[in-house]
Enzyme design. Structure first.
Site, PDB file in Angstrom:
ATOM      1  N   ARG A  84       0.854  -1.199   0.000  1.00 35.72           N
ATOM      2  CA  ARG A  84       0.000   0.000   0.000  1.00 35.72           C
ATOM      3  C   ARG A  84       0.886   1.244   0.000  1.00 35.72           C
ATOM      4  O   ARG A  84       1.472   1.603   1.024  1.00 35.72           O
ATOM      5  CB  ARG A  84      -0.942   0.012   1.206  1.00 35.72           C
ATOM      6  CG  ARG A  84      -1.808   1.281   1.232  1.00 35.72           C
ATOM      7  CD  ARG A  84      -3.051   1.168   2.083  1.00 35.72           C
ATOM      8  NE  ARG A  84      -2.790   1.084   3.505  1.00 35.72           N
ATOM      9  CZ  ARG A  84      -3.730   1.211   4.450  1.00 35.72           C
ATOM     10  NH1 ARG A  84      -4.994   1.436   4.094  1.00 35.72           N
ATOM     11  NH2 ARG A  84      -3.436   1.096   5.723  1.00 35.72           N
ATOM     12  N   ASP A 126      -4.478   3.375  13.927  1.00 29.11           N
ATOM     13  CA  ASP A 126      -3.576   3.878  12.905  1.00 29.11           C
ATOM     14  C   ASP A 126      -4.017   5.283  12.534  1.00 29.11           C
ATOM     15  O   ASP A 126      -4.855   5.876  13.220  1.00 29.11           O
ATOM     16  CB  ASP A 126      -3.514   2.944  11.698  1.00 29.11           C
ATOM     17  CG  ASP A 126      -4.840   2.847  10.936  1.00 29.11           C
ATOM     18  OD1 ASP A 126      -5.775   3.611  11.237  1.00 29.11           O
ATOM     19  OD2 ASP A 126      -4.926   1.998  10.023  1.00 29.11           O
TER      20      ASP A 126
END
Length: 535
Positions: free
Chosen positions: A165, A449
């Site tokens: 990613r 996160d």
């Protein structure tokens, strides 16, 4: 540092950096920027224009100009690529060495190797993360913990498929300049992986695969598709070798799912329900639109909320209609090996979540911790059996209108002082860790996160600017939030283990949180001002 006439690398040089910052990688960065930079900036400007319209009362809807794509029943995406046929369990995490080994060994089918929300973009993190992926593919990676525990890879056929990613289109890489300007974080991460590892992945019988974050439109997906073709041509790799799964984690993208699949169709590996960033996007896009778009406190917003059900069911229907995988959202619960009661609650919630997703037709789902892989696998095994996916489950019973995706006001839940305190505490703890180089942080038995920190700070901003009253207290004001910041900071200090509380780091976290949660203007992403505080 190595460079060219067009590309200047300003970051410090570390051990083995030359294995990643190769002439081929630098040339690819230059080529991609030469072809795509102007369009990237145009698309970021289009985001800003759309936000102005939404703030003035405009509404999102399915695009009339692309109706012909949605109405054409015949087109399909490319068939699933090797290593991506069965994706029933995917684990996510940053590319640090221990995580790389544990994720690949976890028993999951796919590892999302994260340079984005679970990662802090320190220069060393970005380059050593690429080195760890190279070493993993070369089987030269190992790790010994401070306690003396050794970590090594299992045989190749037992390892998860690596899916990288890169950072989103909005983020820069300030340590690489192209023609005197900061490089795109997206294109840097992509180019470095392609130049270093694409051939290695192909030699393993798979290919270079990606998760695409923060996309807001099919035109942004088209930009990625062009980047893929440029890179494949430059490296002598057949077009269509790259595959990409797009995270539908912004509310504008939810109205363009079919168009996104269409733009990437020769490279598409499906869509993912990036639910935490999706909640952040809902708050951000409609932050000035009054109580109609004010969500309850974040821990009370579940996937059964009507607007979230509409989003996830539409995603499954859209993907399966076009032969694409639909991947479910993150299970952020962290099992506790010391507290059986906490552990039992966490596992029950994960099982409930994955049972709902598998029943809805998702082909797999995400977990944040290796201990959750067996739970997710057991649930999807029960639905899939010997089949690798549920692409045949077309969900033709699903019919979602624009108003269903926008039914935020129907979300049950409350806004309490405890919820406000939780947002503040989580954001402060996460930002302190992020500024210290750690982008995936266990807080209150949840893996936090950047996406979950964005929800926390954007909720506070929205509540302050919409005169929201707590169910059990006063109206949320700047003064109230500042008092609670002091109190929550005191609790964090008191509960920290000896040597764990860094006053300077938390001082920066408070300053950053105040900037992104209480300023008159809304910072589009907290990671942008946070990045400027980094070396």
């Amino acid at each position: 540092m190595p460079g060219t006439e067009r590309v200047e690398i300003t970051g410090p040089y570390g051990d083995r950096y030359d294995e990643i910052l190769t002439p081929q990688a630098i040339d690819l960065i230059a080529t991609l920027h030469g072809e795509l930079s102007a369009r990237r900036f145009e698309l970021l400007a289009a985001r800003r224009r759309r936000q102005v319209g939404l703030s003035r009362g405009a509404m999102l809807d399915f695009l009339p100009e692309t109706a012909h794509i949605r109405e054409d029943p015949d087109w399909r995406v490319a068939p699933p690529a090797p290593g991506l046929v069965d994706r029933r369990v995917e684990i996510t995490g940053p590319t640090e060495k221990k995580m790389t080994i544990n994720a690949l060994n976890s028993g999951a089918n796919v590892w999302l190797a994260d340079f984005e929300d679970a990662n802090t973009p320190l220069w060393d993190n970005m380059i050593t993360g690429q080195l760890n992926l190279k070493d993993a593919l070369d089987r030269t990676i190992d790790f010994t913990s401070p306690e003396g525990k050794d970590y090594a890879l299992r045989p190749d056929d037992e390892l998860a498929t690596i899916v990288v990613r890169p950072r989103g289109w909005h983020l820069d890489e300030k340590h690489i300049l192209v023609d005197g300007n900061r490089a795109s974080g997206s294109l840097v991460d992509f180019a470095l992986y392609m130049a270093t590892c694409a051939r290695r992945q192909i030699d393993k019988g798979k290919g270079p695969y990606f998760y695409l974050a923060k996309n807001e439109s099919h035109l942004e997906a088209r930009l990625w598709d062009d980047a893929f073709n440029i890179a494949q041509d430059a490296l002598g790799i057949p077009r269509g070798t790259i595959r990409a799964t797009v995270l539908i984690e912004t509310i504008p993208a939810a109205f363009e799912m079919e168009e996104i699949l269409f733009e990437l169709r020769q490279h598409s590996a499906g869509l993912n329900a990036g639910r935490w960033d999706y909640l952040f996007s809902v708050i951000k896009k409609f932050r000035t639109r009054g109580r109609e778009f004010v969500l309850p406190e974040r821990n009370s917003v579940t996937m059964t909320a009507p607007f979230m059900r509409a989003y996830t069911e539409l995603l499954v229907r859209t993907c399966h209609r076009r032969g694409a995988h639909a991947i479910g959202g993150m299970a952020a619960f962290i099992p506790s090996r010391r507290d059986p009661e906490v552990n039992a609650r966490a596992l029950a919630k994960v099982q409930e979540d994955k049972t709902r997703e598998s029943g809805d037709g998702f082909d797999g789902s995400w977990v944040a911790h290796p201990d959750l892989v067996p739970v997710c696998k057991e649930v999807f095994d029960g639905v899939l059996g010997p089949n690798p996916n549920q692409l045949g489950k077309l969900r033709e019973d699903v019919h979602v209108a624009a108003e269903d995706l926008l039914a935020v006001s129907k979300t049950p839940g409350v806004i309490t002082e405890a919820g406000l305190r939780n947002d503040i505490s989580v954001a402060l703890q996460y930002l302190a860790a992020w500024l210290g180089g750690n982008g995936a942080v266990a807080i209150f038995n949840l893996m936090e996160d950047a996406a979950t920190a964005e929800i926390a700070r954007s909720q506070v901003w929205q509540w302050v600017h919409n005169d929201v009253a707590l169910d059990d207290g006063p109206v949320v004001t700047r003064d109230l939030v500042e008092r609670l910041i002091d109190q929550e900071l005191g609790k964090i200090r008191e509960q920290a283990a000896p040597g764990e509380f860094d006053p300077a780091q938390y001082g920066q976290a408070v300053a950053l949180f105040t900037e992104v949660a209480l300023a008159d203007s809304f910072a589009e992403f907290l990671t942008i001002p946070a990045y400027e505080r980094m070396p």
